[in-house]
Design a protein around this motif. Structure first.
Motif, PDB file in Angstrom:
ATOM      1  N   SER A  67     -31.274 -16.669  38.944  1.00  0.00           N
ATOM      2  CA  SER A  67     -32.349 -15.788  39.405  1.00  0.00           C
ATOM      3  C   SER A  67     -32.502 -15.819  40.925  1.00  0.00           C
ATOM      4  CB  SER A  67     -33.678 -16.159  38.738  1.00  0.00           C
ATOM      5  OG  SER A  67     -34.093 -17.444  39.147  1.00  0.00           O
ATOM      6  N   ASN A  68     -31.920 -16.835  41.584  1.00  0.00           N
ATOM      7  CA  ASN A  68     -31.971 -16.893  43.051  1.00  0.00           C
ATOM      8  C   ASN A  68     -30.930 -15.989  43.701  1.00  0.00           C
ATOM      9  OD1 ASN A  68     -34.104 -18.687  43.109  1.00  0.00           O
ATOM     10  ND2 ASN A  68     -32.776 -20.493  43.048  1.00  0.00           N
ATOM     11  N   GLN A  69     -29.991 -15.478  42.911  1.00  0.00           N
ATOM     12  CA  GLN A  69     -28.964 -14.570  43.428  1.00  0.00           C
ATOM     13  C   GLN A  69     -29.539 -13.152  43.523  1.00  0.00           C
ATOM     14  OE1 GLN A  69     -26.056 -15.904  44.388  1.00  0.00           O
ATOM     15  NE2 GLN A  69     -26.877 -17.868  43.692  1.00  0.00           N
ATOM     16  N   ARG A  70     -28.974 -12.358  44.387  1.00  0.00           N
ATOM     17  CA  ARG A  70     -29.414 -10.973  44.558  1.00  0.00           C
ATOM     18  C   ARG A  70     -28.992 -10.178  43.319  1.00  0.00           C
ATOM     19  NH1 ARG A  70     -30.696  -8.639  49.354  1.00  0.00           N
ATOM     20  NH2 ARG A  70     -30.947  -6.401  49.246  1.00  0.00           N
ATOM     21  N   GLN A  71     -29.987  -9.572  42.639  1.00  0.00           N
ATOM     22  CA  GLN A  71     -29.730  -8.806  41.411  1.00  0.00           C
ATOM     23  C   GLN A  71     -30.695  -7.633  41.341  1.00  0.00           C
ATOM     24  OE1 GLN A  71     -29.941 -11.291  37.980  1.00  0.00           O
ATOM     25  NE2 GLN A  71     -28.681 -12.905  38.851  1.00  0.00           N
ATOM     26  N   SER A  72     -30.429  -6.762  40.354  1.00  0.00           N
ATOM     27  CA  SER A  72     -31.323  -5.622  40.137  1.00  0.00           C
ATOM     28  C   SER A  72     -32.603  -6.104  39.442  1.00  0.00           C
ATOM     29  CB  SER A  72     -30.619  -4.568  39.274  1.00  0.00           C
ATOM     30  OG  SER A  72     -30.412  -5.074  37.972  1.00  0.00           O
ATOM     31  N   SER A 117     -32.005  -6.972  35.742  1.00  0.00           N
ATOM     32  CA  SER A 117     -31.369  -8.273  35.548  1.00  0.00           C
ATOM     33  C   SER A 117     -32.375  -9.403  35.721  1.00  0.00           C
ATOM     34  CB  SER A 117     -30.216  -8.469  36.532  1.00  0.00           C
ATOM     35  OG  SER A 117     -29.213  -7.501  36.327  1.00  0.00           O
ATOM     36  N   GLN A 118     -33.240  -9.277  36.714  1.00  0.00           N
ATOM     37  CA  GLN A 118     -34.270 -10.299  36.917  1.00  0.00           C
ATOM     38  C   GLN A 118     -35.215 -10.374  35.712  1.00  0.00           C
ATOM     39  OE1 GLN A 118     -34.776 -12.575  39.251  1.00  0.00           O
ATOM     40  NE2 GLN A 118     -33.101 -11.982  40.602  1.00  0.00           N
TER      41      GLN A 118
END
Length: 185
Positions: free
Chosen positions: A157-162, A165-166
């Protein structure tokens, strides 16, 4: 010309208002000084004493006390003052239960036995300050796996996502936390 007339009218009104106020104040203080009748003062003092007694009785009632009135060999209890012809005694109320009636000993014993049985039931999760039942090795393994999965979800969840996705990660983490709760981890 118009300015002089308006000033004269304003001055007249101001004098009338101030004069009327002075007249009313002098008459109101004059009535108090000259019209004090001794009989009226006694009646007012008696009314004040009765009001003071009622206020004191109300204060007594707030402290958890009642009044016992004895008249003609009979006793009555009240939260209002007694008639003047009866003997008055203040009685303190001692309420140890806080207004609740305690259950009998059998009900208490049954409730304690039921609670103890629920604690011993598998899957019970103890509240803070209580001792929790021992976890089996299988449960400990599942708790370890679920804790690792939570760490994995958190790092993802710390990665850049839409946003979608979160939301999926949030729902998955909620599901894992619920499973951990049910297991008593």
């Amino acid at each position: 010309m118009k300015n002089i007339v308006s000033m004269a009218v304003s001055m007249t009104l101001a004098i009338a208002i101030v004069g009327g106020g002075i007249y009313l104040m002098s008459n109101s203080t004059h009535d108090i000084k000259t019209k004090s009748n001794p009989a009226k003062i006694e009646i007012q003092a008696a009314k004040h004493a009765a009001a003071l007694e009622t206020a004191q009785t109300a204060r007594v009632m707030q402290r958890g006390e009642i009044v016992k009135c004895e008249s003609g060999g009979k006793a009555t209890y009240s939260d209002t003052p007694c008639p003047t012809s009866s003997h008055t005694e203040t009685v303190a109320i001692h309420e140890s239960s806080g207004g609740f009636v305690s259950p009998d000993k059998d009900t208490i014993a049954d409730t304690r036995a039921r609670i103890q049985a629920e604690i011993k039931r598998p899957g019970f999760v103890a509240m803070a300050g209580e001792s929790s039942p021992a976890l089996t090795s299988n449960t400990q393994g599942q708790c370890y796996y679920l804790a690792e999965e939570i760490k994995s979800i958190d790092s993802a969840s710390n990665q850049r996502q839409s946003g979608w996705s979160q939301d999926q990660l949030r729902l998955r983490r909620l599901d894992v936390r619920n499973r951990m709760y049910r297991l008593g981890c």
